[in-house]
Design a protein around this motif. Structure first.
Motif, PDB file in Angstrom:
ATOM      1  N   MET A   1      -1.786  -1.381  10.216  1.00 10.60           N
ATOM      2  CA  MET A   1      -1.945  -0.240  10.619  1.00 10.60           C
ATOM      3  C   MET A   1      -0.247   0.575  10.817  1.00 10.60           C
ATOM      4  N   ILE A   2       0.688   0.072  11.502  1.00 11.37           N
ATOM      5  CA  ILE A   2       1.884   0.183  12.014  1.00 11.37           C
ATOM      6  C   ILE A   2       3.134   0.542  10.844  1.00 11.37           C
ATOM      7  N   VAL A   3       2.253  -0.572   9.855  1.00 17.75           N
ATOM      8  CA  VAL A   3       3.635  -0.357   9.376  1.00 17.75           C
ATOM      9  C   VAL A   3       2.961   1.004   7.655  1.00 17.75           C
ATOM     10  N   THR A   4       1.639   1.479   7.975  1.00 18.62           N
ATOM     11  CA  THR A   4       0.965   1.677   6.807  1.00 18.62           C
ATOM     12  C   THR A   4       1.385   3.794   7.077  1.00 18.62           C
ATOM     13  N   ILE A   5       1.625   3.793   8.947  1.00 19.54           N
ATOM     14  CA  ILE A   5       1.136   5.669   9.421  1.00 19.54           C
ATOM     15  C   ILE A   5       2.687   5.932   8.188  1.00 19.54           C
ATOM     16  N   PRO A   6       3.108   5.615   7.279  1.00 21.39           N
ATOM     17  CA  PRO A   6       3.645   7.047   6.600  1.00 21.39           C
ATOM     18  C   PRO A   6       2.455   8.049   5.306  1.00 21.39           C
ATOM     19  N   THR A   7       1.820   6.899   5.118  1.00 21.96           N
ATOM     20  CA  THR A   7       0.435   7.317   4.443  1.00 21.96           C
ATOM     21  C   THR A   7      -0.644   7.734   4.592  1.00 21.96           C
ATOM     22  N   TRP A   8      -1.239   7.233   5.505  1.00 22.78           N
ATOM     23  CA  TRP A   8      -2.728   7.137   6.585  1.00 22.78           C
ATOM     24  C   TRP A   8      -2.650   9.155   7.402  1.00 22.78           C
ATOM     25  N   LEU A   9      -1.360   8.786   8.129  1.00 26.18           N
ATOM     26  CA  LEU A   9      -1.170  10.241   9.338  1.00 26.18           C
ATOM     27  C   LEU A   9      -0.935  10.821   8.675  1.00 26.18           C
ATOM     28  N   PRO A  10      -0.840  11.187   7.181  1.00 29.47           N
ATOM     29  CA  PRO A  10      -0.674  13.005   6.967  1.00 29.47           C
ATOM     30  C   PRO A  10      -2.120  12.937   5.500  1.00 29.47           C
ATOM     31  N   ARG A  11      -2.185  11.860   5.605  1.00 30.55           N
ATOM     32  CA  ARG A  11      -3.793  12.671   4.946  1.00 30.55           C
ATOM     33  C   ARG A  11      -4.612  11.975   5.805  1.00 30.55           C
ATOM     34  N   TYR A  12      -4.757  11.915   6.887  1.00 35.50           N
ATOM     35  CA  TYR A  12      -5.958  12.179   8.315  1.00 35.50           C
ATOM     36  C   TYR A  12      -5.591  13.762   9.123  1.00 35.50           C
ATOM     37  N   GLN A  13      -4.405  13.612   9.228  1.00 34.42           N
ATOM     38  CA  GLN A  13      -3.685  16.021   9.504  1.00 34.42           C
ATOM     39  C   GLN A  13      -4.363  16.709   8.293  1.00 34.42           C
ATOM     40  N   TYR A  14      -4.458  16.360   7.111  1.00 24.67           N
ATOM     41  CA  TYR A  14      -4.415  17.096   5.992  1.00 24.67           C
ATOM     42  C   TYR A  14      -5.780  17.457   5.751  1.00 24.67           C
ATOM     43  N   PHE A  15      -6.253  16.124   5.647  1.00 27.40           N
ATOM     44  CA  PHE A  15      -7.819  16.009   5.082  1.00 27.40           C
ATOM     45  C   PHE A  15      -8.499  15.337   5.797  1.00 27.40           C
ATOM     46  N   HIS A  16      -8.417  15.062   7.283  1.00 26.25           N
ATOM     47  CA  HIS A  16      -8.804  14.173   8.262  1.00 26.25           C
ATOM     48  C   HIS A  16     -10.023  13.191   7.642  1.00 26.25           C
ATOM     49  N   ASN A  17      -9.412  12.539   6.722  1.00 19.98           N
ATOM     50  CA  ASN A  17      -9.493  11.560   6.108  1.00 19.98           C
ATOM     51  C   ASN A  17      -8.419   9.850   5.775  1.00 19.98           C
ATOM     52  N   PRO A  18      -7.879   9.403   6.720  1.00 16.72           N
ATOM     53  CA  PRO A  18      -7.066   8.354   6.202  1.00 16.72           C
ATOM     54  C   PRO A  18      -7.045   7.784   4.565  1.00 16.72           C
ATOM     55  N   VAL A  19      -8.114   7.647   4.330  1.00 16.20           N
ATOM     56  CA  VAL A  19      -7.674   7.494   2.438  1.00 16.20           C
ATOM     57  C   VAL A  19      -7.956   7.719   2.124  1.00 16.20           C
ATOM     58  N   HIS A  20      -7.742   9.265   2.389  1.00 14.70           N
ATOM     59  CA  HIS A  20      -7.580  10.407   1.051  1.00 14.70           C
ATOM     60  C   HIS A  20      -7.048  10.082  -0.030  1.00 14.70           C
ATOM     61  N   HIS A  21      -7.856  10.186  -1.069  1.00 15.95           N
ATOM     62  CA  HIS A  21      -6.612   9.473  -2.088  1.00 15.95           C
ATOM     63  C   HIS A  21      -7.348  10.593  -3.701  1.00 15.95           C
TER      64      HIS A  21
ATOM     65  N   TYR B   1       1.163  -0.846  -0.093  1.00 17.19           N
ATOM     66  CA  TYR B   1       0.394   0.106   0.190  1.00 17.19           C
ATOM     67  C   TYR B   1       0.556   1.266   0.464  1.00 17.19           C
ATOM     68  N   LEU B   2       1.981   1.430   0.830  1.00 15.01           N
ATOM     69  CA  LEU B   2       2.939   2.273   0.478  1.00 15.01           C
ATOM     70  C   LEU B   2       3.622   2.667  -0.592  1.00 15.01           C
ATOM     71  N   SER B   3       3.482   1.305  -1.452  1.00 10.81           N
ATOM     72  CA  SER B   3       3.838   1.637  -2.322  1.00 10.81           C
ATOM     73  C   SER B   3       2.390   2.581  -4.094  1.00 10.81           C
ATOM     74  N   ARG B   4       2.031   1.741  -3.375  1.00  6.76           N
ATOM     75  CA  ARG B   4       0.692   1.792  -4.948  1.00  6.76           C
ATOM     76  C   ARG B   4      -0.373   2.224  -3.736  1.00  6.76           C
ATOM     77  N   THR B   5      -1.432   3.182  -4.385  1.00 10.16           N
ATOM     78  CA  THR B   5      -2.776   3.041  -3.807  1.00 10.16           C
ATOM     79  C   THR B   5      -3.992   1.376  -3.861  1.00 10.16           C
ATOM     80  N   ASN B   6      -3.627   1.078  -5.277  1.00 14.00           N
ATOM     81  CA  ASN B   6      -3.968  -0.217  -4.416  1.00 14.00           C
ATOM     82  C   ASN B   6      -4.234  -1.206  -3.900  1.00 14.00           C
ATOM     83  N   GLY B   7      -2.991  -1.503  -3.393  1.00  6.35           N
ATOM     84  CA  GLY B   7      -2.102  -1.956  -2.377  1.00  6.35           C
ATOM     85  C   GLY B   7      -2.809  -1.942  -1.419  1.00  6.35           C
ATOM     86  N   LEU B   8      -4.158  -1.647  -1.678  1.00  9.18           N
ATOM     87  CA  LEU B   8      -5.047  -0.750  -0.227  1.00  9.18           C
ATOM     88  C   LEU B   8      -6.484  -1.895  -0.126  1.00  9.18           C
ATOM     89  N   PHE B   9      -6.224  -2.171  -1.956  1.00 11.80           N
ATOM     90  CA  PHE B   9      -7.300  -3.397  -1.945  1.00 11.80           C
ATOM     91  C   PHE B   9      -6.784  -4.948  -1.905  1.00 11.80           C
TER      92      PHE B   9
END
Length: 423
Positions: free
Chosen positions: A255-275, A200-208
């Protein structure tokens, strides 16, 4: 040297007992690495010397990855790029950062990152397949199918895109996946969660992929509760509790591994999976309509429902399955040996009840569903084939093992007839 995978593992790891890779195996993998490097280095050098190819290599999406890598190279890890490029993920720019720091935009240096990632993929795949099948031949043929794949040669030596890192993480994830289905060891599942997080940190569709992988395994484990392993003397309640605790642990690791992607999205958009505008592609009918470049999406399922009929809905699914499972591999591979071997491998897996590969096929099918749905809005092969290829390679090894087994049986039958005196 056997080419058939046994249903019952002979060790507590779920893999057939083996003395480990022999010296011949190391020599063989070294030769494969040399072939891989010779091919891709020559293509990379040709690309770097051709002005048009270099421009294409470092333009559009690749330029954004380089810009993010420049931030990381300066020591800026605030992920501020998310504010303007929420559709980008940080793993690939992080891999580029050392090359950017020391060599800037040098195409050879940047392309070498892809070469190293692909080399790591080749080594992991070879030794992983060798351990699965106890066969240097199967591992070598599978590796050659990767080395000669024109899609991967293009993405490794002519582009600066996420396909190599995505494929590497998927290969590791699949090896852990097969190990977990065979053994049920919790450590494998935690490794799967970590690999899914890196994907998921590599590509967004990694979430799927993460959702499909853990979801399929969870359902499989619930089904397996009714049929405990022979050496498992725990009560059903104890086994059920263990399964749920293991998956809670896997969710925590993810959740721990993906902190670099969901935390800034939550900080800036209040949505951890905002793409950003990426979700547009789910609800429109063309790439041009969905690719708004905006940090916010403009279409939802309600917009699609208002302007499409039930017939449109099913037609989109039908066209998507045709594109993802046939048309895209057909154009990406040119010579479709890998494609047909992988189809053979899936058939053999179900016919021979190779459950680890059957469950893997279910995982692939489910995680490709969003890609199938959006294939008309993202018609290029990158997203779909970039995810399909690592699975194809593993299914192809099942096909290769089956073919080699048939050839070995035929040779044993023919040999006495040709050389009767040898009996």
């Amino acid at each position: 040297m056997t080419l058939v995978m046994t249903d019952k593992p002979t060790t507590n790891t779920g893999i057939k007992a083996d003395s480990g890779p022999r010296k011949a195996s190391h020599i063989l993998v070294a030769c494969l690495c040399l072939i891989y490097l010779a091919l891709n280095i020559s293509v990379l050098i040709h690309t770097s010397r051709h002005p048009d190819l270099v421009t294409k290599m470092e333009s559009k999406d690749s330029r954004q990855y380089i810009e993010i890598a420049q931030e990381f190279a300066r020591g800026d890890f605030r992920m501020s790029y998310v504010q303007t490029m929420p559709h980008r993920q940080p793993l690939y720019p992080l891999l580029l950062a050392p090359a950017v720091k020391f060599w800037g935009d040098n195409p050879i240096a940047l392309g070498s990152v892809n070469l190293l990632v692909g080399l790591a993929l080749l080594i992991c795949f070879y030794y992983g397949v060798r351990r699965l099948f106890q066969s240097d031949t199967v591992a070598a043929i599978g590796s050659l199918l990767f080395i000669g794949n024109p899609f991967m040669v293009d993405k490794i030596a002519r582009r600066l895109m996420t396909e190599p890192s995505h494929a590497l993480v998927l290969v590791i994830l699949i090896l852990l996946f097969l190990g977990y289905v065979r053994t049920g060891r919790p450590l494998y599942l935690l490794g799967i969660a970590a690999a899914a997080g890196l994907d998921y940190l590599s590509r967004t569709n990694g979430l799927f992929g993460a959702a499909a992988t853990l979801g399929v395994l969870f359902v499989y484990d619930l089904w397996r509760l009714a049929k405990p392993r022979e050496n498992d003397t725990r009560t059903r309640f104890a086994r059920t509790r263990s399964v749920f605790l293991t998956y809670l642990g896997a969710a925590f690791v993810l959740m721990i591994v993906t902190i670099p992607t969901w935390l800034p999205r939550y900080q800036y958009f209040h949505n951890p999976v905002h793409h950003g505008y990426l979700s547009n592609f789910m609800w429109v009918d063309s790439y041009e309509e969905g690719h708004t470049g905006q940090i916010q999406s403009e279409f939802t399922w309600k917009d699609y429902a208002k302007s499409h009929s039930v017939g449109d809905f099913f037609h989109r699914w039908a066209e998507g399955f045709y594109r993802v499972y046939y048309d895209i591999p057909r154009h990406a591979e040119h010579i479709r040996v890998l494609y047909f071997l992988s189809l053979l491998g899936i058939v053999i897996a179900f016919a021979k009840r190779r459950w680890e590969f059957c469950v893997l096929a279910a995982c692939l099918f489910i995680q490709l569903l969003p890609i199938v749905w959006t294939s008309i809005t993202t018609p290029g092969p990158r997203v779909a084939y970039g995810t399909l290829l690592p699975f194809e390679l593993f299914f192809a090894t099942v096909g290769v093992s089956f073919v080699l087994t048939l050839l070995a049986r035929y040779a044993r039958r023919v040999a006495p007839a040709r050389f009767p005196d040898s009996q």
